[in-house]
Design an enzyme around this catalytic site. Structure first.
Site, PDB file in Angstrom:
ATOM      1  CG  LEU A 153      -1.970  -1.063   1.355  1.00  0.00           C
ATOM      2  CD1 LEU A 153      -2.655  -0.985   2.714  1.00  0.00           C
ATOM      3  CD2 LEU A 153      -2.992  -0.972   0.245  1.00  0.00           C
ATOM      4  CG  ASP A 154       0.325   4.391  -2.835  1.00  0.00           C
ATOM      5  OD1 ASP A 154       1.174   3.624  -3.314  1.00  0.00           O
ATOM      6  OD2 ASP A 154      -0.570   4.941  -3.502  1.00  0.00           O
ATOM      7  NE  ARG A 155       5.073   8.902   4.953  1.00  0.00           N
ATOM      8  CZ  ARG A 155       5.740   8.462   6.020  1.00  0.00           C
ATOM      9  NH1 ARG A 155       6.342   7.288   5.990  1.00  0.00           N
ATOM     10  NH2 ARG A 155       5.806   9.189   7.117  1.00  0.00           N
ATOM     11  CB  THR A 181      -3.154   3.771   0.934  1.00  0.00           C
ATOM     12  OG1 THR A 181      -3.214   4.707  -0.155  1.00  0.00           O
ATOM     13  CG2 THR A 181      -4.366   2.853   0.860  1.00  0.00           C
ATOM     14  NE  ARG A 203      -2.544   8.694  -4.387  1.00  0.00           N
ATOM     15  CZ  ARG A 203      -1.281   8.952  -4.079  1.00  0.00           C
ATOM     16  NH1 ARG A 203      -0.432   7.952  -3.869  1.00  0.00           N
ATOM     17  NH2 ARG A 203      -0.862  10.206  -3.997  1.00  0.00           N
TER      18      ARG A 203
END
Length: 298
Positions: A136-138, A140, A236
């Protein structure tokens, strides 16, 4: 440190197969077999070491011991609390908070889930490198699947290739949606002017996102999202592309008044466990900041 082992009792339908044939059918990679042979593992039948050309008999006990995995020496062990929803010998499911990397980056070399897992493994005597299956993105939050050894990672990678690890998300997107549900099918590639940002572009890789509006507010909506593909920043990019960037997502044009990070949470994870041979299903509630935003929007 314990080395990872697998064992089987050979069935009548499996006799007359060589060990190599048997293990390939069990989805043990050729690379893993090479490591077993040359890096300290073993293959035994009824307690006696055998090579992969050995022909199995009904009732044989076949045992494979994998060599001890080398750790990533650059991964610093950090005593960071982990929200572990599930753990067995092979897999972990972790609920990641926002503002935390999945793995270290140049900008954030420490404080990641991987750093925390390296410490956790050492405390638990788990002899393995850190294998993150889903990232996961930082900014998220939500569910991550982690393999606890190289073979489990290999099997999970096969599941990913077959789209058999299902994740769904909840987010808050800006604007008023004209459709209650829809499918966004638009290719995504790297933006030429950035090493981070992605965009919808004709020469990108196919990306498919499904969504459903759970609740429409005055100028934003609570949405549930499913991925058919797994491109970087896919949700996104797609929501920005259709004119509804996520709240807090400054990189892709989202308003930042109510949130300072993208309003996105991986709330559901479903997969077929490659060792238990059954489907597992996990849910993670929305974190406090997303709950507060939804409350403010009501």
């Amino acid at each position: 440190m314990r080395q990872y082992k697998l064992s089987w009792i050979v069935k009548s339908s499996e006799k007359q197969k060589t060990i190599k044939q048997f293990l390939v059918e069990k989805q043990i990679s050729r690379r893993a077999l090479t490591k077993i042979k040359f890096q300290g593992g073993s293959i035994k039948v009824n307690g006696i070491e055998k090579n992969v050309r050995y022909v199995l008999k009904f009732g044989d006990r076949l045992e494979v011991e994998f060599p001890e995995e080398s750790k990533n020496k650059q991964l610093t062990k950090e005593n960071i609390p982990l929200d572990i929803l599930y753990e067995d010998r092979d897999l972990l499911v972790v609920n990641k908070p926002p503002q935390m990397n999945t793995i270290p980056s140049r900008e954030h070399p420490g404080g990641s889930i991987a750093n925390a897992l390296a410490y956790y493994y050492e405390q638990k005597g788990i002899s393995a490198a850190v294998h993150i299956v889903t990232r996961l993105d930082r900014n998220t939050s939500g569910l991550l699947l982690v393999a606890k050894h190289r073979h489990a990672h290999h099997l999970c990678s096969i599941l990913q290739q077959k789209n058999e690890i299902a994740r769904s998300y909840e987010g808050v997107a800006s604007g008023v949606f004209s459709k209650k549900e829809d499918v966004i099918d638009a290719p995504i590639g790297r933006k030429l002017s950035s090493i981070i940002e992605r965009e919808v572009r004709d020469d990108g890789k196919r990306a498919v996102t499904k969504y459903e509006v759970l609740q429409q507010f005055h100028d934003a909506a609570h949405v549930k999202i499913w991925l058919e593909t797994g491109r970087t920043h896919q949700i996104r990019v797609h929501f920005s592309y259709i004119g509804h960037p996520l709240l807090g997502d400054e990189l892709y044009g989202g308003p930042t008044v109510l949130m300072k990070r993208q309003a996105l949470h991986c709330s559901e994870l479903r997969f077929f466990h490659p060792f238990l041979h059954k489907e597992l299903h996990f849910n993670a509630p929305l974190p406090l900041d997303l709950k507060q935003v939804l409350h403010l929007l009501e």
